[in-house]
Design a protein around this motif. Structure first.
Motif, PDB file in Angstrom:
ATOM      1  N   UNK A   1      -3.483  -7.436  -5.493  1.00  0.00           N
ATOM      2  CA  UNK A   1      -3.280  -5.922  -5.522  1.00  0.00           C
ATOM      3  C   UNK A   1      -3.321  -5.421  -6.901  1.00  0.00           C
ATOM      4  N   UNK A   2      -3.618  -4.157  -7.094  1.00  0.00           N
ATOM      5  CA  UNK A   2      -3.145  -3.417  -8.208  1.00  0.00           C
ATOM      6  C   UNK A   2      -2.861  -1.869  -7.872  1.00  0.00           C
ATOM      7  N   UNK A   3      -2.077  -1.364  -8.761  1.00  0.00           N
ATOM      8  CA  UNK A   3      -1.668  -0.056  -8.591  1.00  0.00           C
ATOM      9  C   UNK A   3      -2.941   1.026  -8.911  1.00  0.00           C
TER      10      UNK A   3
ATOM     11  N   UNK B   1       0.689  -1.143   0.151  1.00  0.00           N
ATOM     12  CA  UNK B   1       0.041  -0.010  -0.128  1.00  0.00           C
ATOM     13  C   UNK B   1       0.868   1.177  -0.144  1.00  0.00           C
ATOM     14  N   UNK B   2       1.877   1.069   0.564  1.00  0.00           N
ATOM     15  CA  UNK B   2       2.944   2.538   0.790  1.00  0.00           C
ATOM     16  C   UNK B   2       3.407   2.571  -0.758  1.00  0.00           C
ATOM     17  N   UNK B   3       3.595   1.767  -1.330  1.00  0.00           N
ATOM     18  CA  UNK B   3       4.180   1.646  -2.764  1.00  0.00           C
ATOM     19  C   UNK B   3       2.948   2.031  -3.982  1.00  0.00           C
ATOM     20  N   UNK B   4       1.873   2.366  -3.403  1.00  0.00           N
ATOM     21  CA  UNK B   4       1.014   2.580  -4.443  1.00  0.00           C
ATOM     22  C   UNK B   4      -0.080   1.500  -4.874  1.00  0.00           C
ATOM     23  N   UNK B   5      -0.312   0.696  -4.160  1.00  0.00           N
ATOM     24  CA  UNK B   5      -1.168  -0.613  -4.622  1.00  0.00           C
ATOM     25  C   UNK B   5      -2.313  -0.596  -3.456  1.00  0.00           C
ATOM     26  N   UNK B   6      -3.235  -1.074  -3.989  1.00  0.00           N
ATOM     27  CA  UNK B   6      -4.563  -1.437  -3.292  1.00  0.00           C
ATOM     28  C   UNK B   6      -5.227  -2.693  -3.408  1.00  0.00           C
TER      29      UNK B   6
END
Length: 151
Positions: free
Chosen positions: A139-141, A118-123
């Motif tokens: 997860x996807x960006x 999540x910290x790297x831009x994934x949800x």
């Protein structure tokens, strides 16, 4: 200590060291069944390695799919964790894909690693599932500027 990130060809000496690291982390440490660790995707993947003091201490692979770039097999040697290696590899891998015009990223994360991604831009999306005997989530960006998922 500095870290060097390289793209290495499948089954080169450095890639073989990355495969050995994956076995160390996934099979021996996390008890993933050995037959699930390597697969045919290793032949076509783009493999990244992180090197410190002459040793491969991290690895990941990118799979170029029509709908997205799949990030997978992210592994860092236990003694080298929490030093920013995985983060640096993921950033480098995503920049590599973006340079080729690709901006959709997908991965499946061990459920206890969701906050890291999540910290790297994934949800995360979809239900939890088992992979290699451990709970995972897809997860996807997302676009950090708009906070919109990139579908």
């Amino acid at each position: 200590m500095s870290t060097t990130l390289l793209i290495v060809p499948p089954f080169s000496d450095l890639c073989n060291a990355a495969f050995a690291l994956r076995r160390e982390v996934f099979v021996y440490e996390q008890k993933v069944p050995p037959e699930e660790e390597n697969d045919a995707d290793d032949l076509t993947a783009t493999h990244f390695v992180a090197i410190r003091a002459g040793d491969v201490v991290g690895t990941l692979r990118l799979l170029d799919k029509p709908e997205h770039i799949k990030i997978g097999r992210v592994a860092v040697r236990q003694a080298s964790r929490r030093q920013g290696i995985a983060k640096a590899m993921i950033h480098a891998a995503m920049e590599h894909a973006r340079a080729a015009g690709r901006d959709r990223f997908y991965l499946t994360a061990q459920s206890d690693k969701l906050a890291f991604y999540e910290q790297l831009g994934f949800a995360a999306f979809g239900p939890e599932f088992q992979d290699g005997g451990m709970p995972h989530r897809a997860m996807r960006s997302y676009d950090r500027d708009t906070a919109q998922l990139i579908d």
